[in-house]
Design an enzyme around this catalytic site. Sequence first.
Site: not given
Length: 646
Positions: A33-34, A221-222, A252, A579
Amino acid sequence: MTKIFEGLNSAQKEAVETLSGPVLILAGAGSGKTKTLTHRIANLIANGVLPGEILALTFTNKAAREMRERLARLLDRGNSFNFMPWMGTFHAICVKILRIEAENVGLDKNFVIYDTDDRLALIKRAMKALDISDKHVKPKAAEAAISKAKNEGKDPDEMMADAYYPNQRDIAAIYEKYEDMRKDADAVDFDDLLLYVARMLKTRKDICEKWSKRFRHILIDEYQDTNHIQYQIVKMLVNDECNICCVGDDWQSIYSWRGADFTNILNFERDFPGAKVIKLEQNYRSTQNILDAAQKVITKNVQRSDKVLFTDAGKGDPVTVHQARDEQDEARFVASTIRKMNRPLSDFAVLYRTNAQSQVFEKAFMDYRLPYKLVGGVRFYDRKEIKDIVAYLHLIVNPRDIISLTRVINVPTRGIGEKSVQRILEGDIAGLTAKTAAAYEKFAKIMAELREKNANGANPADIIEELVRRIDYRGYLNDGDKLKAEERNENVTALIGEAGTYETLDDFLADAALMSSSDEEAGKDAVTLMTLHAAKGLEFPVVFLVGLEEGLLPHVRSMDESAEDVEEERRLTYVGMTRAMQDLFLSFANSRFMFGGRNYNFPSRFLTDLGYNPYGTRDLDGDGFNDDDDDFGADDPFPDDLPVYD
């Protein structure tokens, strides 16, 4: 232009190419995503949008810094503070806006920003001015309530109107007095940074129009982590062109306790009609077995978006589910498994729900001579509450221990100041005031009686439990910050559980000394220990997600509340599972020392989501998963036939 589209998959490319109108990028775990957001900004600039016309909001300064650096490299530009001037956290951007608009919100351009300590100090001054005792209202409780009100956009009058109980009315009065004193000092706290901007945009249409015209494109973002007031600011800054692009993953969202509202991302299409939704479903982190297991857990949530993650990394090793007898057995399993796997220790992470769980793993790793490091936390025996209790125990064993005496003689507060402590050390008890002398005599009596209890062979756990009760140490830990107080109390409970495994207090203190003096492993090849909340955004080749039991994960606190809270615990579990890059181990214990006693817990419902059944060999979902329990002994802590989920 070619460089902007290099290395993008089809969904990422679509997101980068879509430059106008509202766009929601639902980015699954490990889906890049980044990278997508950075390349989209680069494409905007390449298509003539000026960097100063782009508002890019992140949730950490680190994320903003890394994104700016990536963008500068991508565009072959120098990375300076002037490049992308409106890229940063919500708070950082609001500071810049307020410096420009200070006079329009009644502030001096040189206003002071109060940090958490400054705010707490001012709240205490406000309480003193109102003659409100800290025994009636805890300063930190007032601080938390005021912060919550500000993040909900409420002023003191609105808080007072909602107040029902006397202490709620007192906190509303403190809020009003605090605000008066803060304004007199021409200061703002962190919450004010958002609140001032939100109120200005709402009440001054001319200013709102000016800023919405300046920001031709808004990227966030987020987005799942935005709270109510951040959501309001974004809504007001979006202009008629509606060029807003939000990136996030409701799966998330794990910060509701901070005020985050994941429904903001679920309601994006309602808020911005005609929005284009792009799903990033290709995962670049984990194997397919890990993704499939995590998918089975998260899809049991009712409130969620639909995604199906896939990877080109192959099926990978099965996900292992391990059943331990108790918490020590679980820790030995993790330590011995790490020993058996021939790979760098930095490849391993142990993730748990509460900080108190670290203690048993710290001890096991020391026994197995495995270097470890705690991320986002303090080593168990270095935590204040643990050092306090251990100091009391040292004093019980050795009344001449001056260091321990000076640490705890006024913990909890007994009204024995530094001068009085010096007189006590000099044996000048007669020089104490009557009140101080009485407090010291009570303290000395408790120590003497516990010393006798120890001499009579009492178990260390019983000594600690009586000590904690007689000095009301748990009450002392409850300073108004509910979550921190709960965590500290859990640490004390964990200490009691550990002490119960020793026959004598001397033996326990000897091991505690070794634990507290163990070498710091930062910078060395070491296993990572951390909470699930701290693990978000990170990745490790091998992950042990431990403590999957009802009452722990999901946490008992969520089980007492609403279904939404249990769903957040499921999202937290999903974050932990994703993770892992190559190997994932899930474990639970049949019994665990919690809440002051040994509890016999059911396996977590999240294991049931996988189809795991610890009570027999029945295949619940026809996938060939063998549910046989694995009963291993101390001589063989790592058997070859561990049950696996494939």
